[in-house]
Design a protein around this motif. Structure first.
Motif, PDB file in Angstrom:
ATOM      1  N   THR A  45      38.421   4.242  14.626  1.00 40.48           N
ATOM      2  CA  THR A  45      38.019   2.872  14.304  1.00 40.48           C
ATOM      3  C   THR A  45      38.832   2.279  13.160  1.00 40.48           C
ATOM      4  O   THR A  45      38.937   1.056  13.036  1.00 40.48           O
ATOM      5  N   SER A  46      39.424   3.124  12.326  1.00 41.34           N
ATOM      6  CA  SER A  46      40.238   2.610  11.216  1.00 41.34           C
ATOM      7  C   SER A  46      41.553   2.018  11.713  1.00 41.34           C
ATOM      8  O   SER A  46      42.186   1.229  11.008  1.00 41.34           O
ATOM      9  N   SER A  48      41.724   0.582  14.881  1.00 39.89           N
ATOM     10  CA  SER A  48      41.334  -0.181  16.063  1.00 39.89           C
ATOM     11  C   SER A  48      40.634  -1.469  15.655  1.00 39.89           C
ATOM     12  O   SER A  48      40.284  -1.666  14.495  1.00 39.89           O
ATOM     13  N   GLN A  50      37.738  -4.594  17.472  1.00 39.49           N
ATOM     14  CA  GLN A  50      36.782  -4.806  18.547  1.00 39.49           C
ATOM     15  C   GLN A  50      36.956  -6.173  19.210  1.00 39.49           C
ATOM     16  O   GLN A  50      37.218  -7.171  18.545  1.00 39.49           O
ATOM     17  N   TRP A  55      36.288  -1.281  21.910  1.00 36.89           N
ATOM     18  CA  TRP A  55      37.286  -0.931  20.908  1.00 36.89           C
ATOM     19  C   TRP A  55      38.672  -0.919  21.543  1.00 36.89           C
ATOM     20  O   TRP A  55      38.880  -0.347  22.614  1.00 36.89           O
ATOM     21  N   THR A  57      42.754  -0.072  20.657  1.00 33.92           N
ATOM     22  CA  THR A  57      43.619   0.626  19.701  1.00 33.92           C
ATOM     23  C   THR A  57      45.074   0.288  19.977  1.00 33.92           C
ATOM     24  O   THR A  57      45.643   0.721  20.977  1.00 33.92           O
TER      25      THR A  57
END
Length: 227
Positions: A45-46, A48, A50, A55, A57
């Motif tokens: 998530t760091s 990527s 939304q 999500w 990437t």
């Protein structure tokens, strides 16, 4: 003899019953690479962002900067990848055109005079494909990309990263993203990439899940020129 036959029958029935009750997890299930990727690959998530609940990437080379728009049929992102200013290879000077992916284009040069200066513009054409390029003559003039505008409409033109007209949406997104969910891949009819220095804009158009055209614009060029 009857006893032996009865025992044989019982063994056969039991064996058949065991064969039919094998665990279901031994049944082969085919998964596409994208299904495996989305379902089983952990999301960083760091690295990527939304879109709704999905999500996305970006590839590190894409150098993603900002999500500007994720509408019903248009996706617009800002990135700093060098590809965005040199989609056909280095074209810092006019002489480099012959060693770039644009070497098959016909070339026509025209000069615009303004404020006691002469500005050279080169029109490139090949079939239904057209580009207008500007080559700075002042070494102090900062020009990130020489492409002022353009239209690529057929598969005879190949970009440095393999993008070309006719490629599938999946193949297109694979050039720029590590993860781009299937739920989003067929949604967008237009994908826009803005270079992070506010210099050039790529506009990719899709129809029936195929790339149909690529357009370039230079919002801050300062000229309104025809090809």
């Amino acid at each position: 003899m009857k006893a032996v036959s009865l025992i044989t029958l019982i063994i056969f029935v039991v064996a058949s019953s065991c064969s039919e009750s094998k665990p279901a997890d031994k049944v082969a299930i085919n998964k596409t690479p994208m299904q495996l990727k989305e379902a089983e690959m952990p999301i960083d998530t760091s690295a990527s962002f939304q879109i709704e609940t999905h999500w996305v990437t970006p590839d590190s080379l894409f150098d993603f900067n900002t999500l500007l728009k994720a509408g019903e049929d248009t996706l617009q992102l800002v990135a700093c990848q060098k590809y965005l200013i040199e989609p056909f290879g280095p074209t810092e000077t006019q002489s480099q055109l012959q060693s770039s992916l644009l070497k098959g284009f016909s070339m026509k040069t025209k000069y615009i005079k303004e404020d006691n200066r002469t500005f050279p513009f080169v029109t490139l054409s090949k079939g239904n494909n057209r580009l207008l390029l500007y080559f700075a003559t002042d070494p102090e003039e900062l020009v990130q990309s020489n492409i002022m505008k353009g239209e690529i409409n057929d598969s005879s033109v190949i970009f440095t990263n393999g993008v070309r007209i006719g490629m599938s949406t999946g193949d297109f997104y694979n050039q720029f993203f590590k993860v781009f969910p299937l739920a989003l891949q067929h949604r967008y009819k237009t994908v826009v990439f803005d270079y992070c220095v506010d210099d050039i804009k790529h506009i990719y158009d899709f129809k029936n899940d195929k790339l149909t055209s690529v357009r370039f614009s230079h919002p801050n060029a300062g000229w309104n020129l025809e090809y």
